[in-house]
Write a protein that holds these residues in place. Structure first.
Motif, PDB file in Angstrom:
ATOM      1  N   PHE A 334      35.172  14.881 -14.323  1.00 44.09           N
ATOM      2  CA  PHE A 334      35.907  13.827 -15.020  1.00 44.09           C
ATOM      3  C   PHE A 334      36.020  12.579 -14.135  1.00 44.09           C
ATOM      4  O   PHE A 334      35.838  11.441 -14.596  1.00 44.09           O
ATOM      5  CB  PHE A 334      37.292  14.344 -15.404  1.00 44.09           C
ATOM      6  N   PHE A 335      36.319  12.793 -12.858  1.00 50.81           N
ATOM      7  CA  PHE A 335      36.420  11.687 -11.910  1.00 50.81           C
ATOM      8  C   PHE A 335      35.109  10.911 -11.819  1.00 50.81           C
ATOM      9  O   PHE A 335      35.077   9.670 -11.896  1.00 50.81           O
ATOM     10  CB  PHE A 335      36.819  12.251 -10.537  1.00 50.81           C
ATOM     11  N   LEU A 336      34.004  11.634 -11.675  1.00 54.34           N
ATOM     12  CA  LEU A 336      32.705  10.981 -11.566  1.00 54.34           C
ATOM     13  C   LEU A 336      32.325  10.264 -12.859  1.00 54.34           C
ATOM     14  O   LEU A 336      31.767   9.158 -12.826  1.00 54.34           O
ATOM     15  CB  LEU A 336      31.633  12.012 -11.218  1.00 54.34           C
ATOM     16  N   SER A 337      32.648  10.865 -14.000  1.00 50.49           N
ATOM     17  CA  SER A 337      32.295  10.262 -15.284  1.00 50.49           C
ATOM     18  C   SER A 337      33.027   8.950 -15.497  1.00 50.49           C
ATOM     19  O   SER A 337      32.433   7.941 -15.914  1.00 50.49           O
ATOM     20  CB  SER A 337      32.619  11.240 -16.426  1.00 50.49           C
ATOM     21  N   VAL A 338      34.322   8.934 -15.206  1.00 51.79           N
ATOM     22  CA  VAL A 338      35.115   7.722 -15.397  1.00 51.79           C
ATOM     23  C   VAL A 338      34.606   6.598 -14.500  1.00 51.79           C
ATOM     24  O   VAL A 338      34.418   5.453 -14.943  1.00 51.79           O
ATOM     25  CB  VAL A 338      36.606   8.018 -15.114  1.00 51.79           C
TER      26      VAL A 338
END
Length: 361
Positions: A334-338
């Motif tokens: 989620f962190f990388l996607s955002v």
């Protein structure tokens, strides 16, 4: 009363109701998490079944659930049973003296060349009696702790069966209604439609690839490691295989934390052929599984960096226990996607300004 105030009150009501509901279902956090994971992993099967019988969603969801039980749940139960039996036998061997760590240390020390023994004496490690006793005590206490946990699990069998039932029950509905539920969640996210779709697609791809890659690679490496140990006649092959499966989540050195010390012991105790076979299999069979299989399952574009997998897995284990094996990488995904979407948007918005500056005289 202004409309803005009413909107804020309604948003506060939504937030309060959501937090209250999350608090209500927190007891079944693990069951819900593994139901979501099962639905994600078996989503391709459910889609294939729905193309075969599009008018029977309930029956197709039941088939997917039965496949989950036959392929995952029943083998895990059988494996857990054998694992507990082998751990009990190993603990019993330590208690009765059949497994003697003093003897193992003596074999290693006497098998070392003279220069190595002199070097050990020079650094103060020539007398290993204290080290042997401490290691034996540590391993004995570790198996006592495992035995206590096994007893605790036995006493909490009813709670485990309840969580398993909830997980399977939720898995059925998530398999059946997965596309509709995901569309509802995506539609409720208060973001610009383009960012919302991009975030959902990227997040789903990374999560699916990460879960599938980690789980399959761990199972394959653990199975290969256990089979190699069994073929070489090394005791506790099942325990070692399960341990290698867990440690395979640590990039690069995971399984080596098990087979490298065992190979060193084999060489030191005179079993040179077995040690050589184990080293060869460790590097070229167990070790290369990650390099060949993970890119096929995960893909180059969606694979997280090894350091991100490591810190997210260890952090997840620290915060969430065994469920952290999934929660940690999911949070990292989620962190990388955002941030990837943010960087892409920034680059797209800044590109016209850069071009304008380039054309100025």
């Amino acid at each position: 009363m202004s409309r803005r105030f009413e909107d804020r009150m309604f948003l506060a009501l939504i937030a309060g109701a959501t937090l209250l509901f999350l608090w209500l279902i927190a007891t079944f956090f693990d069951a819900i998490l593994w139901a979501v994971v099962a639905a994600i992993i078996f989503a391709p099967l459910q889609r294939a079944l729905m193309r075969w019988r599009p008018d029977h969603p309930n029956s197709m969801a039941v088939l997917s659930l039965l496949t989950l039980i036959a392929v995952v749940i029943i083998p895990l139960m059988i494996l857990s049973s054998f694992l507990l039996q082998e751990a009990a036998l190993l603990y019993q061997g330590i208690q009765t003296g059949k497994i003697d760590f003093t003897q193992y240390f003596d074999q290693i020390r006497h098998a070392l060349p003279r220069w190595a023994r002199l070097q050990l004496n020079r650094v103060g490690w020539g007398n290993l009696d204290g080290v042997r006793e401490q290691l034996g005590s540590l391993l004995s206490s570790s198996f006592q702790t495992l035995a206590a946990h096994a007893l605790s699990l036995g006493q909490r069998a009813a709670s485990f069966l309840l969580s398993l039932t909830v997980m399977l029950y939720l898995s059925y509905f998530m398999m059946r209604d997965g596309p509709r539920l995901s569309s509802m969640v995506i539609g409720a996210v208060p973001l610009h439609p383009a960012r919302r779709v991009a975030l959902a697609e990227k997040f789903a791809a990374v999560v699916r690839a990460t879960i599938k890659g980690n789980m399959v690679v761990a199972v394959v490496q653990g199975a290969l490691g256990g089979a190699i140990f069994w073929a070489l006649g090394i005791g506790g092959a099942l325990l070692w295989g399960v341990l290698m499966a867990f440690l395979s989540l640590i990039p690069a050195v995971g399984t080596g934390l098990v087979w490298v010390p065992v190979a060193i012991y084999l060489f030191a105790s005179g079993a040179v052929v077995k040690g050589g076979i184990l080293v060869f299999c460790g590097f070229f069979v167990i070790g290369l599984v990650d390099n060949f299989l993970r890119p096929i399952l995960v893909g180059r574009d969606t694979r997280m960096p090894d350091y991100m997998v490591l810190i997210s897995t260890l952090g997840g284990l620290e915060l969430f226990g065994m469920s952290g094996l999934i929660v940690g990488p999911v949070i990292a995904a989620f962190f990388l996607s955002v941030w990837e979407i943010f960087i892409t948007d920034r680059a797209r918005l800044s590109a016209p300004a850069v071009r304008e500056e380039e054309v100025k005289p």
